[in-house]
Design a protein around this motif. Structure first.
Motif, PDB file in Angstrom:
ATOM      1  N   ALA A  39      27.243 -68.832 -21.798  1.00  0.00           N
ATOM      2  CA  ALA A  39      28.465 -69.578 -21.475  1.00  0.00           C
ATOM      3  C   ALA A  39      29.025 -69.044 -20.159  1.00  0.00           C
ATOM      4  O   ALA A  39      28.443 -69.270 -19.108  1.00  0.00           O
ATOM      5  CB  ALA A  39      29.467 -69.494 -22.627  1.00  0.00           C
ATOM      6  N   SER A  40      30.127 -68.301 -20.207  1.00  0.00           N
ATOM      7  CA  SER A  40      30.746 -67.865 -18.947  1.00  0.00           C
ATOM      8  C   SER A  40      29.867 -66.911 -18.151  1.00  0.00           C
ATOM      9  O   SER A  40      30.009 -66.818 -16.924  1.00  0.00           O
ATOM     10  CB  SER A  40      32.110 -67.213 -19.212  1.00  0.00           C
ATOM     11  OG  SER A  40      31.975 -66.037 -19.979  1.00  0.00           O
ATOM     12  N   LEU A  41      28.943 -66.219 -18.801  1.00  0.00           N
ATOM     13  CA  LEU A  41      28.035 -65.351 -18.042  1.00  0.00           C
ATOM     14  C   LEU A  41      27.086 -66.161 -17.160  1.00  0.00           C
ATOM     15  O   LEU A  41      26.466 -65.601 -16.259  1.00  0.00           O
ATOM     16  CB  LEU A  41      27.230 -64.450 -18.983  1.00  0.00           C
ATOM     17  CG  LEU A  41      27.968 -63.259 -19.581  1.00  0.00           C
ATOM     18  CD1 LEU A  41      27.065 -62.483 -20.526  1.00  0.00           C
ATOM     19  CD2 LEU A  41      28.510 -62.333 -18.503  1.00  0.00           C
ATOM     20  N   ILE A  42      26.996 -67.461 -17.400  1.00  0.00           N
ATOM     21  CA  ILE A  42      26.178 -68.310 -16.533  1.00  0.00           C
ATOM     22  C   ILE A  42      26.942 -68.674 -15.259  1.00  0.00           C
ATOM     23  O   ILE A  42      26.392 -68.644 -14.168  1.00  0.00           O
ATOM     24  CB  ILE A  42      25.730 -69.569 -17.293  1.00  0.00           C
ATOM     25  CG1 ILE A  42      24.692 -69.190 -18.364  1.00  0.00           C
ATOM     26  CG2 ILE A  42      25.151 -70.621 -16.339  1.00  0.00           C
ATOM     27  CD1 ILE A  42      24.214 -70.350 -19.206  1.00  0.00           C
ATOM     28  N   TRP A  43      28.224 -69.009 -15.392  1.00  0.00           N
ATOM     29  CA  TRP A  43      28.971 -69.447 -14.205  1.00  0.00           C
ATOM     30  C   TRP A  43      29.879 -68.370 -13.608  1.00  0.00           C
ATOM     31  O   TRP A  43      30.401 -68.540 -12.511  1.00  0.00           O
ATOM     32  CB  TRP A  43      29.775 -70.718 -14.495  1.00  0.00           C
ATOM     33  CG  TRP A  43      30.633 -70.707 -15.736  1.00  0.00           C
ATOM     34  CD1 TRP A  43      30.277 -71.121 -16.983  1.00  0.00           C
ATOM     35  CD2 TRP A  43      32.002 -70.314 -15.829  1.00  0.00           C
ATOM     36  NE1 TRP A  43      31.318 -70.998 -17.855  1.00  0.00           N
ATOM     37  CE2 TRP A  43      32.397 -70.514 -17.183  1.00  0.00           C
ATOM     38  CE3 TRP A  43      32.944 -69.825 -14.921  1.00  0.00           C
ATOM     39  CZ2 TRP A  43      33.685 -70.225 -17.638  1.00  0.00           C
ATOM     40  CZ3 TRP A  43      34.228 -69.534 -15.364  1.00  0.00           C
ATOM     41  CH2 TRP A  43      34.584 -69.744 -16.717  1.00  0.00           C
ATOM     42  N   ARG A  44      30.016 -67.239 -14.319  1.00  0.00           N
ATOM     43  CA  ARG A  44      30.802 -66.124 -13.763  1.00  0.00           C
ATOM     44  C   ARG A  44      30.242 -64.813 -14.305  1.00  0.00           C
ATOM     45  O   ARG A  44      30.881 -64.127 -15.086  1.00  0.00           O
ATOM     46  CB  ARG A  44      32.283 -66.284 -14.125  1.00  0.00           C
ATOM     47  CG  ARG A  44      33.209 -65.260 -13.487  1.00  0.00           C
ATOM     48  CD  ARG A  44      34.671 -65.658 -13.681  1.00  0.00           C
ATOM     49  NE  ARG A  44      35.021 -65.800 -15.085  1.00  0.00           N
ATOM     50  CZ  ARG A  44      35.416 -64.792 -15.883  1.00  0.00           C
ATOM     51  NH1 ARG A  44      35.512 -63.575 -15.427  1.00  0.00           N
ATOM     52  NH2 ARG A  44      35.723 -65.035 -17.142  1.00  0.00           N
ATOM     53  N   PRO A  45      29.043 -64.412 -13.867  1.00  0.00           N
ATOM     54  CA  PRO A  45      28.414 -63.227 -14.464  1.00  0.00           C
ATOM     55  C   PRO A  45      29.112 -61.913 -14.124  1.00  0.00           C
ATOM     56  O   PRO A  45      29.083 -60.986 -14.915  1.00  0.00           O
ATOM     57  CB  PRO A  45      26.986 -63.259 -13.915  1.00  0.00           C
ATOM     58  CG  PRO A  45      27.060 -64.078 -12.681  1.00  0.00           C
ATOM     59  CD  PRO A  45      28.133 -65.095 -12.922  1.00  0.00           C
ATOM     60  N   GLU A  46      29.657 -61.771 -12.928  1.00  0.00           N
ATOM     61  CA  GLU A  46      30.377 -60.565 -12.505  1.00  0.00           C
ATOM     62  C   GLU A  46      29.491 -59.316 -12.488  1.00  0.00           C
ATOM     63  O   GLU A  46      29.986 -58.202 -12.663  1.00  0.00           O
ATOM     64  CB  GLU A  46      31.611 -60.321 -13.376  1.00  0.00           C
ATOM     65  CG  GLU A  46      32.688 -61.379 -13.210  1.00  0.00           C
ATOM     66  CD  GLU A  46      33.953 -61.062 -13.981  1.00  0.00           C
ATOM     67  OE1 GLU A  46      33.905 -60.213 -14.894  1.00  0.00           O
ATOM     68  OE2 GLU A  46      34.999 -61.656 -13.672  1.00  0.00           O
ATOM     69  N   PHE A  47      28.207 -59.487 -12.329  1.00  0.00           N
ATOM     70  CA  PHE A  47      27.341 -58.336 -12.090  1.00  0.00           C
ATOM     71  C   PHE A  47      26.219 -58.788 -11.168  1.00  0.00           C
ATOM     72  O   PHE A  47      25.946 -59.982 -11.038  1.00  0.00           O
ATOM     73  CB  PHE A  47      26.774 -57.722 -13.378  1.00  0.00           C
ATOM     74  CG  PHE A  47      26.138 -58.713 -14.324  1.00  0.00           C
ATOM     75  CD1 PHE A  47      24.968 -59.392 -14.000  1.00  0.00           C
ATOM     76  CD2 PHE A  47      26.715 -58.963 -15.558  1.00  0.00           C
ATOM     77  CE1 PHE A  47      24.382 -60.284 -14.871  1.00  0.00           C
ATOM     78  CE2 PHE A  47      26.138 -59.858 -16.446  1.00  0.00           C
ATOM     79  CZ  PHE A  47      24.974 -60.515 -16.097  1.00  0.00           C
ATOM     80  N   ASP A  48      25.600 -57.804 -10.516  1.00  0.00           N
ATOM     81  CA  ASP A  48      24.483 -58.099  -9.629  1.00  0.00           C
ATOM     82  C   ASP A  48      23.184 -57.990 -10.409  1.00  0.00           C
ATOM     83  O   ASP A  48      22.878 -56.938 -10.973  1.00  0.00           O
ATOM     84  CB  ASP A  48      24.463 -57.126  -8.444  1.00  0.00           C
ATOM     85  CG  ASP A  48      25.650 -57.338  -7.520  1.00  0.00           C
ATOM     86  OD1 ASP A  48      26.064 -58.494  -7.368  1.00  0.00           O
ATOM     87  OD2 ASP A  48      26.172 -56.343  -6.972  1.00  0.00           O
ATOM     88  N   ALA A  49      22.446 -59.087 -10.450  1.00  0.00           N
ATOM     89  CA  ALA A  49      21.156 -59.090 -11.138  1.00  0.00           C
ATOM     90  C   ALA A  49      20.043 -59.112 -10.106  1.00  0.00           C
ATOM     91  O   ALA A  49      20.146 -59.787  -9.079  1.00  0.00           O
ATOM     92  CB  ALA A  49      21.035 -60.299 -12.053  1.00  0.00           C
ATOM     93  N   VAL A  50      18.986 -58.356 -10.353  1.00  0.00           N
ATOM     94  CA  VAL A  50      17.835 -58.360  -9.445  1.00  0.00           C
ATOM     95  C   VAL A  50      16.850 -59.461  -9.810  1.00  0.00           C
ATOM     96  O   VAL A  50      15.939 -59.758  -9.038  1.00  0.00           O
ATOM     97  CB  VAL A  50      17.139 -56.990  -9.438  1.00  0.00           C
ATOM     98  CG1 VAL A  50      18.059 -55.916  -8.869  1.00  0.00           C
ATOM     99  CG2 VAL A  50      16.670 -56.597 -10.836  1.00  0.00           C
ATOM    100  N   GLU A  51      17.041 -60.067 -10.994  1.00  0.00           N
ATOM    101  CA  GLU A  51      16.173 -61.159 -11.420  1.00  0.00           C
ATOM    102  C   GLU A  51      16.901 -61.969 -12.476  1.00  0.00           C
ATOM    103  O   GLU A  51      17.668 -61.420 -13.272  1.00  0.00           O
ATOM    104  CB  GLU A  51      14.865 -60.608 -12.005  1.00  0.00           C
ATOM    105  CG  GLU A  51      13.856 -61.666 -12.401  1.00  0.00           C
ATOM    106  CD  GLU A  51      12.594 -61.067 -13.022  1.00  0.00           C
ATOM    107  OE1 GLU A  51      11.713 -61.864 -13.419  1.00  0.00           O
ATOM    108  OE2 GLU A  51      12.511 -59.824 -13.131  1.00  0.00           O
TER     109      GLU A  51
END
Length: 210
Positions: A39-51
């Motif tokens: 849900a919100s982690l899709i449109w506002r993850p607030e972390f840097d993902a390398v993949e």
């Protein structure tokens, strides 16, 4: 990594710090740290993902069935947020966190998702185009006092019309989730139905592209 059992505790023992220690122990600190967003982690993850990868989880589905008395509502006018509830399946996104920052990012994620320990943190077997990964997800027990069960349309419309909290309205949260899923090519028929319902009752603009 193998999948450890979920962290299931009665409400009196839902100390967020204890739950975080258990998740850290199960992760081990060396394996890749994946997080499942639905849900919100899709449109506002607030972390840097390398993949990041599209992913499907079986045995759980996305449902607007969790009470929100702070972020999207108040104690007087509770709102709703999405949760992973048992049954069915769910398409979302898995994120692999930067190994150099995984510990810090996990702490930030915990402050966001688990300030009161309401969720049951769980390592979910996620199917991705590149293979299966075990990702940390936040599920909600049907026995939780914050679980509403399936609400009728009249109750949903009242919440979408009136509920707002620290981060805004429940309605905006639903529309943002609908947009985020659409951008990722993910269909969720129940969310699409909710958007149509909100539009039909004048709660959402018809020309928004949602």
């Amino acid at each position: 990594m193998s999948l450890p059992p979920p962290v299931l505790l009665p409400p009196a023992l839902r100390d967020p710090a204890l739950l975080l220690r258990r998740v850290r122990r199960d992760w081990g600190g060396e394996a890749p740290l994946w997080v499942f967003g639905y849900a919100s982690l899709i449109w506002r993850p607030e972390f840097d993902a390398v993949e990041q990868r599209p992913a499907t989880v079986h045995g759980w589905h996305r449902a607007l069935e969790m009470v929100s008395r702070v972020n999207r509502g108040t104690p007087e006018r509770p709102g709703l947020v999405f949760a992973l509830v048992s049954g069915g399946s769910c398409r979302g996104i898995v994120y692999r966190l930067d190994p150099a920052r995984a510990e810090q990012e996990l702490e930030r994620l915990w402050l966001r998702e688990m300030p009161t320990g309401v969720y049951d943190p769980r390592w979910l077997p996620c199917r991705t185009p590149q293979g299966h990964v075990a990702a940390l997800g936040f599920t909600l027990s049907r026995a939780s006092p914050n679980y509403t069960g399936k609400l009728g349309d009249e109750a949903l419309l009242a919440i979408l019309r009136d509920a707002a909290g620290r981060y805004g309205r429940t309605l905006d949260y639903v529309l943002e989730t609908a947009d985020g899923l659409a951008r990722c090519g993910i269909r969720d028929r129940e969310i699409e139905r909710l958007v149509r319902l909100a539009r039909a009752h004048g709660l959402a603009p018809g020309g928004h592209g949602r």
